[in-house]
Motif scaffolding. Structure first.
Motif, mmCIF file in Angstrom:
data_model
loop_
_atom_site.group_PDB
_atom_site.id
_atom_site.type_symbol
_atom_site.label_atom_id
_atom_site.label_comp_id
_atom_site.label_asym_id
_atom_site.label_seq_id
_atom_site.Cartn_x
_atom_site.Cartn_y
_atom_site.Cartn_z
ATOM 1 N N VAL A 28 -0.595 8.682 -9.985
ATOM 2 C CA VAL A 28 -1.158 8.200 -8.723
ATOM 3 C C VAL A 28 -0.560 6.826 -8.469
ATOM 4 C CG1 VAL A 28 -3.248 7.434 -7.549
ATOM 5 C CG2 VAL A 28 -3.312 9.450 -9.016
ATOM 6 N N ASN A 29 -0.050 6.610 -7.285
ATOM 7 C CA ASN A 29 0.587 5.351 -6.943
ATOM 8 C C ASN A 29 -0.069 4.730 -5.724
ATOM 9 O OD1 ASN A 29 3.444 5.464 -8.534
ATOM 10 N ND2 ASN A 29 2.714 7.486 -7.951
ATOM 11 N N ALA A 30 -0.178 3.430 -5.725
ATOM 12 C CA ALA A 30 -0.759 2.755 -4.569
ATOM 13 C C ALA A 30 0.012 1.473 -4.309
ATOM 14 C CB ALA A 30 -2.224 2.438 -4.813
ATOM 15 N N ARG A 31 0.158 1.177 -3.046
ATOM 16 C CA ARG A 31 0.803 -0.051 -2.653
ATOM 17 C C ARG A 31 -0.175 -0.790 -1.747
ATOM 18 N NH1 ARG A 31 4.958 -2.778 -0.166
ATOM 19 N NH2 ARG A 31 4.566 -1.947 1.887
ATOM 20 N N VAL A 32 -0.224 -2.100 -1.869
ATOM 21 C CA VAL A 32 -1.169 -2.850 -1.046
ATOM 22 C C VAL A 32 -0.453 -4.044 -0.411
ATOM 23 C CG1 VAL A 32 -2.004 -4.011 -3.146
ATOM 24 C CG2 VAL A 32 -3.395 -4.083 -1.098
ATOM 25 N N TRP A 33 -0.742 -4.277 0.827
ATOM 26 C CA TRP A 33 -0.129 -5.410 1.519
ATOM 27 C C TRP A 33 -1.066 -5.929 2.604
ATOM 28 C CZ3 TRP A 33 0.882 -0.350 2.449
ATOM 29 C CH2 TRP A 33 0.881 0.093 3.771
ATOM 30 N N VAL A 34 -0.791 -7.140 3.073
ATOM 31 C CA VAL A 34 -1.622 -7.749 4.111
ATOM 32 C C VAL A 34 -0.765 -7.966 5.349
ATOM 33 C CG1 VAL A 34 -3.121 -9.707 4.704
ATOM 34 C CG2 VAL A 34 -2.975 -8.927 2.329
ATOM 35 N N GLU A 35 -1.287 -7.576 6.494
ATOM 36 C CA GLU A 35 -0.589 -7.807 7.761
ATOM 37 C C GLU A 35 -1.367 -8.824 8.586
ATOM 38 O OE1 GLU A 35 -0.095 -4.080 9.824
ATOM 39 O OE2 GLU A 35 1.144 -3.223 8.238
ATOM 40 N N LYS A 36 -0.646 -9.527 9.436
ATOM 41 C CA LYS A 36 -1.291 -10.360 10.458
ATOM 42 C C LYS A 36 -0.825 -9.820 11.803
ATOM 43 C CE LYS A 36 -3.279 -13.876 12.507
ATOM 44 N NZ LYS A 36 -2.624 -15.086 12.990
ATOM 45 N N ASP A 37 -1.775 -9.410 12.631
ATOM 46 C CA ASP A 37 -1.436 -8.853 13.938
ATOM 47 C C ASP A 37 -0.313 -7.808 13.847
ATOM 48 O OD1 ASP A 37 -3.329 -10.594 14.963
ATOM 49 O OD2 ASP A 37 -1.864 -12.179 15.314
ATOM 50 N N GLY A 38 -0.414 -6.952 12.843
ATOM 51 C CA GLY A 38 0.530 -5.844 12.723
ATOM 52 C C GLY A 38 1.860 -6.192 12.075
#
Lengths: 121, 121
Positions: free
Chosen positions: B20-30
């Protein structure tokens, strides 16, 4: 205060313009086995009983749909999709029990990630 | 029975060849604001005190490192990296308090996803 947006295979939660995003997928021996797009294709095949119709509903080429199915069938413990050839059902396709199980398991996996994303306030 | 492999910004857990793999990131206004690579760049700048050295240690071009920093500085509430110009420290760069906080927050976010991935047995 928070908006949760869900797209195929990914989750996000938004606060003050910042959003946390996560994508989840399953690999077999380093190769993509199940992801948002592939599971949606399985769901559509289950719904529509046809690979061509399922591909069309996702704006996916028939060729790509076949490549995905071929890859999933090869990587799964047993085939997830089988073609119903001959007779009245010629040209149709259906999910195997393993195919239905793969959808359920992936959905539950994604649900757990969505819950976590929603918690991140 | 389970092997957990962690790469920058992603987590995975393995069982019977499936992972199982997961990636996480944060966006600002897309727009991408923080992800595994960007946070690693911040960490390296904090460690090495230089954008050029940090980029080199990640085999990233100086130009790309600058583009990432520019984007982060623009999307963050305040700059995350500042150049220390003039005097003995000319050409050096350092993290602001906001930069250190961004690393801590992203690490904690990623940790929570890793925990979830580890739980998925």
């Amino acid at each position: 205060m928070f908006k949760v947006r869900k797209t195929s295979g990914s989750s996000s939660t938004k606060t003050l313009g910042y959003s946390v995003n996560a994508r989840v997928w399953v690999e077999k021996d380093g190769e993509l086995y199940l992801g948002g797009g592939r599971v949606m294709l399985l769901e559509k095949i289950g719904e529509l009983g046809s690979i061509a119709a399922a591909a069309r509903s996702m704006k996916l080429s028939y060729r790509n749909a076949w490549l995905w199915i071929d890859s999933m069938n090869r990587l799964a413990p047993g085939p997830l999709v089988e073609k119903a050839t001959g007779g009245e059902k010629g040209g149709h396709a259906r999910l195997t029990e393993a195919g239905k199980k793969a959808i359920t398991e992936y959905r539950s996996l994604r649900e757990r990630f969505s819950e976590l994303v929603k918690e991140l306030k």
